[in-house]
Scaffold this active site. Sequence first.
Site, mmCIF file in Angstrom:
data_model
loop_
_atom_site.group_PDB
_atom_site.id
_atom_site.type_symbol
_atom_site.label_atom_id
_atom_site.label_comp_id
_atom_site.label_asym_id
_atom_site.label_seq_id
_atom_site.Cartn_x
_atom_site.Cartn_y
_atom_site.Cartn_z
ATOM 1 C CD GLU A 26 -2.856 1.065 2.449
ATOM 2 O OE1 GLU A 26 -2.878 0.042 3.174
ATOM 3 O OE2 GLU A 26 -3.708 1.981 2.525
ATOM 4 C CG ASN A 71 -7.650 2.340 5.421
ATOM 5 O OD1 ASN A 71 -8.513 1.508 5.131
ATOM 6 N ND2 ASN A 71 -7.136 2.409 6.638
ATOM 7 C CG ASN A 171 -9.395 -1.183 1.601
ATOM 8 O OD1 ASN A 171 -9.033 -2.355 1.695
ATOM 9 N ND2 ASN A 171 -9.238 -0.307 2.579
ATOM 10 C CD GLU A 172 -10.257 -2.549 5.948
ATOM 11 O OE1 GLU A 172 -10.140 -1.479 6.573
ATOM 12 O OE2 GLU A 172 -9.607 -3.581 6.251
ATOM 13 C CE1 TYR A 243 -3.454 -6.579 8.757
ATOM 14 C CE2 TYR A 243 -5.656 -5.605 8.777
ATOM 15 C CZ TYR A 243 -4.446 -5.828 8.139
ATOM 16 O OH TYR A 243 -4.227 -5.304 6.887
ATOM 17 C CD GLU A 291 -6.185 -4.853 4.233
ATOM 18 O OE1 GLU A 291 -5.940 -4.559 5.423
ATOM 19 O OE2 GLU A 291 -6.670 -4.069 3.407
ATOM 20 C CD GLN A 346 0.139 -2.668 3.814
ATOM 21 O OE1 GLN A 346 1.012 -2.069 3.207
ATOM 22 N NE2 GLN A 346 -0.998 -2.076 4.158
HETATM 23 O O1 AHR Z 1 -3.092 -2.863 6.133
HETATM 24 C C1 AHR Z 1 -3.298 -1.673 6.819
HETATM 25 C C2 AHR Z 1 -4.736 -1.168 6.720
HETATM 26 O O2 AHR Z 1 -5.584 -2.069 7.375
HETATM 27 C C3 AHR Z 1 -5.318 -1.089 5.325
HETATM 28 O O3 AHR Z 1 -5.030 0.133 4.707
HETATM 29 C C4 AHR Z 1 -6.785 -1.203 5.566
HETATM 30 O O4 AHR Z 1 -7.456 -1.787 4.494
HETATM 31 C C5 AHR Z 1 -6.889 -2.026 6.848
HETATM 32 O O5 AHR Z 1 -7.747 -1.447 7.747
#
Ligand code: AHR
Length: 501
Positions: A26, A71, A171-172, A243, A291, A346
Amino acid sequence: MKAELMIHKNFVIDEIDPRIYGSFIEHLGRAVYGGIYEPTHPSADEEGFRKDVLDLVKEIGVPIVRYPGGNFVSGYRWEDGTGDKSKRPRRMELAWEAIETNEVGIDEFQSWAKKANSEVMMAVNLGTRGIEEAQALVEYCNGDEDTTYSEQRRQNGFEKPFGIKTWCLGNEMDGHWQMGRKTAEEYGKVAAEAAKLMKLTDPSIELVLCGSSNYNMPTFGSWEMTSLDLAYDYVDYISLHQYYHNIRDRYEDFVGRSVHMNAFIKSVAAICDAVGAKKHARKKINLSFDEWNVWYHSNGDAYEKWKTGVARLEDIYNFEDALLVGCMLMTLQNNCDRVKMACMAQLVNVIAPIMTKNGGGAWAQTTYYPYLYASRYGKGETMRSAQKSEVYRTTDGFTVPYLETSVIHDREAKTLTVFAVNRSKTEDMTLLLALDGFETAVLTEHVELYHDDLKAVNTENAEAVKPKNRALPENDREILLKKHSWNMLRYAYGTVDSYEP
Ligand code: AHR
């Protein structure tokens, strides 16, 4: 502790799509600027890409890389990153409060991806922009007709289309932090229309609809139902993001989180099937876990706003993080009948397995190794296995086996690869393997990742956590898995002489 693992040659989950070993770059922190791209670095190539980083990426074998966000993408104008570099605009990048110089854009990134032997998974901005710009980007990247966008690409030095096959529809989009956040109805409608135009432009592409930002979102479930209901006919995958953290320093809970990941995958697959059933659909929607990772060490770190290439989200991963990452990879492998793509988020510097120092070295974090071995050796079909293992309960009520495994059969190479984690903090484990149908298979390699200290980390100059080859036992169906260790067992059933690890 004793545990058992049983497989039979004919019982298979599915063929693994290699794209489950994807990752993510990103425009964030030092992922691009100071990560993959640093023109003044001694190892920089003619395009400014760090060769030392490329080498570490190629070593893993990353088949697909999501780009440019995250993001970031929800405020991005893709045209900014094309054409003459000296004319590119500098912008306030609102997602991460940075200055985006646009020195790197799709023109450069697709070239980096080729050098890394990766495909690009391109995300379009459905936050501040809409269906027209999404369509135009597909035309710029993949168009081969005599049109303005295709011609622009040619003028920029790329005669041949980039041929980007996989595209994320934003995205999200459910997140309050997202620029241009939408309700599920709003998003489902715009995603369906964007998808329609994008596929009219290039019918060969595959599209990923945004699922919830994570399992804990209050709208999880209903978001997927509603947006899929609206976009089902136009899309191929739905995304999952998750995550995990160990903020409370509870080892057992933490290394058991892959059980949660597994439940999350099953829930989303069930929702896809429920929507499909309601529609009498023949088509199945598969999952893109685009992700996933451990993320918490860098929470709250101070940073300077409105600069370029400032350190952000630079988690330094320890050994227990590598254990969970190993278990998460096994979870993806064991769900390969539905999860067709996944991106470790990432790849460089930002919550990443690869770290760099500006002007200095590039090195492998602890999490690099389970990722590398899964990607390199987790090729073929995942076997349906049965296992017996003692279990424990997490403080939030999950039942977790001490043993986590996946078994991958590569028919061409005539190998069986067993990935195994012994989660026990205190006890070694004897693993008994019953490999029915593979009676001639012999153990050729046992790689172990272990450190006494669960909090051990790697630095630029000291690699405390790295894999070691263990001596092979006399009885190769009875393997010792050290307490809190990650392991890879490679069995070969071809001509053992011709087998090369
Ligand atoms: O990977 C970091 C961030 O986590 C990304 O930009 C977003 O998609 C997620 O919330």
